[in-house]
Motif scaffolding. Structure first.
Motif, PDB file in Angstrom:
ATOM      1  N   UNK A  41     121.160 111.346  37.545  1.00 43.67           N
ATOM      2  CA  UNK A  41     122.189 110.958  36.429  1.00 43.67           C
ATOM      3  C   UNK A  41     122.047 110.707  34.979  1.00 43.67           C
ATOM      4  N   UNK A  42     120.612 110.328  34.750  1.00 36.62           N
ATOM      5  CA  UNK A  42     120.426 110.057  33.377  1.00 36.62           C
ATOM      6  C   UNK A  42     119.721 111.480  32.747  1.00 36.62           C
ATOM      7  N   UNK A  43     119.418 112.451  33.536  1.00 33.94           N
ATOM      8  CA  UNK A  43     118.608 113.657  32.853  1.00 33.94           C
ATOM      9  C   UNK A  43     117.409 113.316  32.406  1.00 33.94           C
ATOM     10  N   UNK A  44     116.842 112.172  32.662  1.00 29.72           N
ATOM     11  CA  UNK A  44     115.475 112.011  31.978  1.00 29.72           C
ATOM     12  C   UNK A  44     114.477 111.617  33.074  1.00 29.72           C
ATOM     13  N   UNK A  45     114.791 111.954  34.208  1.00 31.45           N
ATOM     14  CA  UNK A  45     113.570 111.420  35.181  1.00 31.45           C
ATOM     15  C   UNK A  45     112.488 112.548  35.359  1.00 31.45           C
ATOM     16  N   UNK A  46     111.358 112.265  35.304  1.00 26.01           N
ATOM     17  CA  UNK A  46     110.212 113.131  35.278  1.00 26.01           C
ATOM     18  C   UNK A  46     110.098 114.037  36.426  1.00 26.01           C
ATOM     19  N   UNK A  47     109.565 115.525  36.312  1.00 27.64           N
ATOM     20  CA  UNK A  47     109.714 116.412  37.438  1.00 27.64           C
ATOM     21  C   UNK A  47     110.354 117.767  36.966  1.00 27.64           C
ATOM     22  N   UNK A  48     110.526 118.570  37.955  1.00 26.46           N
ATOM     23  CA  UNK A  48     111.023 119.936  37.976  1.00 26.46           C
ATOM     24  C   UNK A  48     112.687 119.667  38.160  1.00 26.46           C
ATOM     25  N   UNK A  49     113.321 120.076  37.202  1.00 23.11           N
ATOM     26  CA  UNK A  49     114.828 120.116  37.205  1.00 23.11           C
ATOM     27  C   UNK A  49     115.590 121.188  37.547  1.00 23.11           C
ATOM     28  N   UNK A  50     116.748 121.263  38.027  1.00 24.62           N
ATOM     29  CA  UNK A  50     117.784 122.310  38.182  1.00 24.62           C
ATOM     30  C   UNK A  50     118.865 121.697  37.884  1.00 24.62           C
ATOM     31  N   UNK A  51     119.825 122.552  37.159  1.00 33.11           N
ATOM     32  CA  UNK A  51     120.924 122.100  36.748  1.00 33.11           C
ATOM     33  C   UNK A  51     122.323 123.014  37.220  1.00 33.11           C
ATOM     34  N   UNK A  52     123.333 122.296  37.673  1.00 32.75           N
ATOM     35  CA  UNK A  52     124.556 122.701  38.034  1.00 32.75           C
ATOM     36  C   UNK A  52     125.620 122.146  37.195  1.00 32.75           C
TER      37      UNK A  52
END
Length: 98
Positions: A41-52
């Protein structure tokens, strides 16, 4: 005269529908360095992200296997159910999103 150009906002792309928007306008799913996939929910967690861009796009990406590809991991049905639950509990980000 000093004319400054406003800073450009980086655009992110929904893995399901291909719509682009700012990072804050989209919902992020992240695979942490330890391999755990969760809603961010923060959009700041480390790691590989995917967006919807919505719950509907999450369902479409889930059905088509696009989250597996974007996160470079294999997600089980239990993982996807847990992520969907995390997204639905976070009402502060999802209110007014359609």
């Amino acid at each position: 005269m000093d004319q400054t150009t406003p800073a450009k906002k980086k655009q992110r792309t929904c893995v399901a529908c291909g719509a682009t928007d700012t990072k804050r306008a989209l919902l992020r799913i992240v695979r942490s360095p330890s391999g755990i996939v969760s809603f961010d929910p923060s959009g700041r967690a480390p790691g590989r992200g995917a967006y919807v861009c919505s719950a509907e796009c999450f369902a479409a990406a889930r059905k088509a296997g696009k989250l597996d590809r974007a996160l470079r991991t294999k997600l089980g049905e239990q993982d996807l159910e847990r992520i969907a639950g995390e997204m639905s509990r976070d009402t502060s980000r999802c209110v007014g999103r359609e």
